[in-house]
Design an enzyme around this catalytic site. Structure first.
Site, mmCIF file in Angstrom:
data_model
loop_
_atom_site.group_PDB
_atom_site.id
_atom_site.type_symbol
_atom_site.label_atom_id
_atom_site.label_comp_id
_atom_site.label_asym_id
_atom_site.label_seq_id
_atom_site.Cartn_x
_atom_site.Cartn_y
_atom_site.Cartn_z
ATOM 1 N N PHE A 392 0.818 -1.215 0.000
ATOM 2 C CA PHE A 392 0.000 0.000 0.000
ATOM 3 C C PHE A 392 0.853 1.265 0.000
ATOM 4 O O PHE A 392 0.490 2.267 0.630
ATOM 5 C CB PHE A 392 -0.980 -0.005 1.197
ATOM 6 C CG PHE A 392 -1.409 -1.386 1.590
ATOM 7 C CD1 PHE A 392 -2.057 -2.192 0.672
ATOM 8 C CD2 PHE A 392 -1.106 -1.910 2.830
ATOM 9 C CE1 PHE A 392 -2.399 -3.487 0.993
ATOM 10 C CE2 PHE A 392 -1.443 -3.207 3.161
ATOM 11 C CZ PHE A 392 -2.098 -4.004 2.231
ATOM 12 N N CYS A 393 1.996 1.189 -0.693
ATOM 13 C CA CYS A 393 2.900 2.355 -0.771
ATOM 14 C C CYS A 393 3.393 2.765 0.605
ATOM 15 O O CYS A 393 3.689 3.947 0.817
ATOM 16 C CB CYS A 393 2.231 3.567 -1.427
ATOM 17 S SG CYS A 393 1.829 3.323 -3.121
ATOM 18 N N ASN A 394 3.433 1.845 1.549
ATOM 19 C CA ASN A 394 3.927 2.181 2.887
ATOM 20 C C ASN A 394 4.981 1.141 3.270
ATOM 21 O O ASN A 394 4.748 0.263 4.099
ATOM 22 C CB ASN A 394 2.757 2.185 3.877
ATOM 23 C CG ASN A 394 3.157 2.721 5.253
ATOM 24 O OD1 ASN A 394 4.320 2.601 5.659
ATOM 25 N ND2 ASN A 394 2.219 3.300 5.969
#
Ligand code: PLP
Length: 464
Positions: A392-394
């Site tokens: 999740f782009c984290n």
């Protein structure tokens, strides 16, 4: 599987949110008509039919021209843009004397505006939590180029929160006489942890400017900028109310915006620019940060969306999301295979205290081996369930949740064929034998018991 009456006896106040069931029927009927179980509200919100209709009526009933002029059609567009700006300030209880709204394409656009223009310099600091979206991580590249130190504050398992004593130590490293920036998300888009907003004043007291990433927080939580005073607040409107896409904002304190030095100028951002004189003068206020022509036909739909949320009440949405999240957590955490192995491992808090509506986890087989997230997503797709898999782009939160060490990452990134290019599949192969991503189930504005029950039933189907 436990039933609705079990749910209601555990969360009786859910009944008080029945207005949202009526709203779903009236305004979001397409969800049930098309049999879609939408559980990716952290990815994006959904729009009500009336938002689209109102916007369409507005467009069909007026003539709008490019706002950078003073002819009647241009002024009509300008008027709506300024009205949307005021609506954003009002929604967040931000005083126009203190805050400014800069329209951007999305939260990432707002973050880039801060990153590229923040006066980082040698000996100064960019401090941020491991738990951050890549668009906040990406600011570190601007900090590196200007010679500032970049420091990450870890989040700790199992809850994936920051230790307060550790935070105080990190905040003490601010360098006097420097521009120091501290960035954290009000709500994690990975674990859904809500980091304390009290950090803002703690950081201010020690001389930091504070960037509060509110992109995942604002869709289901009230943010009151008359009570908390972050310097920079990036957000995306489609996450809040689904429509329009391609529009976000940087809500910034005037004093903080004044510290930024933009690295270029563009059409719309200057009062005067000269070719022969090799000089330009940046416009005051938001205009100085809005490159080129704004998305002037869509910006009025932001005000429509905000009014829509206000008519429902963010507090009501928040409460409903809390009950549904609680039910998800209660049930997912007790599912077990016949072997006794738990089916799911949730990353982040197992209660609804100080967390939002995303439940991030991995499913494990009866031998305690993670089930490939691609298979989970494929199976969910077959049930018309929209959930999300990956990191999740984290990546920082992902690395901590999945216990991927610095050494493992270094070994992977330094392989000769990975120096320039690394696909997600290559990465999976490097991080052998471990889950390299997770599954995120997130509830939001018009989620209901049936949505949550559908994903629990799906999970049950993975039990052996
Ligand atoms: C916490 C957080 N910050 C920033 C972003 C970036 O938002 P956008 O992709 O709209 O720029 C997201 C998107 O998922 C997010 O969840």
């Amino acid at each position: 599987m436990p039933s609705y009456s079990d749910f209601i006896s555990k969360y009786p106040a859910y009944d008080k949110t029945h207005n949202i069931d009526e709203l779903r029927e009236r305004e979001y009927g397409r969800l049930d008509r098309l049999g879609q179980v939408y559980l990716d509200y952290t990815g994006s919100g959904l729009y009500a039919e009336s938002q689209v209709r109102r916007h369409q009526e507005l467009l069909l009933g007026s003539v709008f021209g490019n706002p950078h002029s003073s002819n009647p059609t241009s002024l009509a567009a300008t008027q709506l843009i300024e009205s949307a700006r005021r609506a954003v300030l009002d929604f967040f209880h931000a005083s126009p004397d203190e805050y400014i709204v800069v329209f951007t394409q999305n939260a990432s656009g707002a973050l880039k505006l801060v990153g590229e223009a923040y006066p980082f310099s040698k000996g100064c600091h960019y401090l941020l939590t491991f738990d951050n979206h890549n668009s906040v991580n990406g600011i570190r590249e601007f900090a590196h180029v200007k010679g500032a130190d970049v420091t990450y504050i870890p989040v700790l398992l199992p809850d994936m929160r920051v230790d307060e004593i550790m935070l105080a130590t990190y905040l003490d490293m601010e360098t006097a006489g420097c521009a120091n920036l501290f960035a954290f998300p009000a709500q994690s888009n990975f674990s859904s942890v809500q980091h304390p907003l009290e950090w803002i004043e703690k950081a201010h007291a020690k001389g930091w400017d504070v960037l509060l990433d509110a992109a995942a927080f604002t869709p289901t939580n009230p943010l009151d900028l008359s009570r908390v005073k972050p310097d920079f607040v990036p957000l995306s409107f489609y996450k809040m109310f689904g429509y329009p896409t391609g529009s976000g904002a940087l809500v910034a304190r005037k004093s903080a915006l004044g510290k930024l030095h933009r690295p270029w100028f563009a059409g719309g951002t200057i009062t005067v620019a000269s070719v022969q004189g090799d000089k330009y003068y940046l416009a005051d206020g938001p205009a100085g940060f809005e490159d080129g022509t704004l998305d002037y036909l869509n910006i009025p739909a932001i005000e429509i969306g905000l009014k829509h949320l206000e008519s429902i009440g963010v507090e009501l949405i928040h409460e409903r999301v809390r009950y549904l999240t609680g039910w998800l957590l209660d049930n997912l955490s007790v599912m077990k295979h016949s072997s006794g192995v738990p089916l799911a491992r949730v990353y982040g808090p197992l209660t609804t205290e100080k967390r939002g509506g995303a439940v991030t986890l991995n499913f494990f087989d009866k031998n305690n081996y993670p089930i490939d997230i691609r298979l989970v997503e494929k199976a969910a797709n077959e049930h018309n369930i929209s959930l999300r898999t990956g990191c999740f782009c984290n990546p920082g939160a992902g690395e901590i949740a999945l216990q991927i060490s610095r050494m493992e990452l270094a070994a992977c990134f330094s392989q000769s064929d990975h120096v320039q290019r690394l696909t997600y599949d290559d990465f999976r192969t490097c991080i052998d034998d471990k889950a390299s991503g997770a599954v995120r189930i997130s509830v939001g504005l018009v989620s209901n018991f049936e949505d949550v029950q559908a994903v629990l039933k799906f999970a049950e189907g993975l039990m052996e």
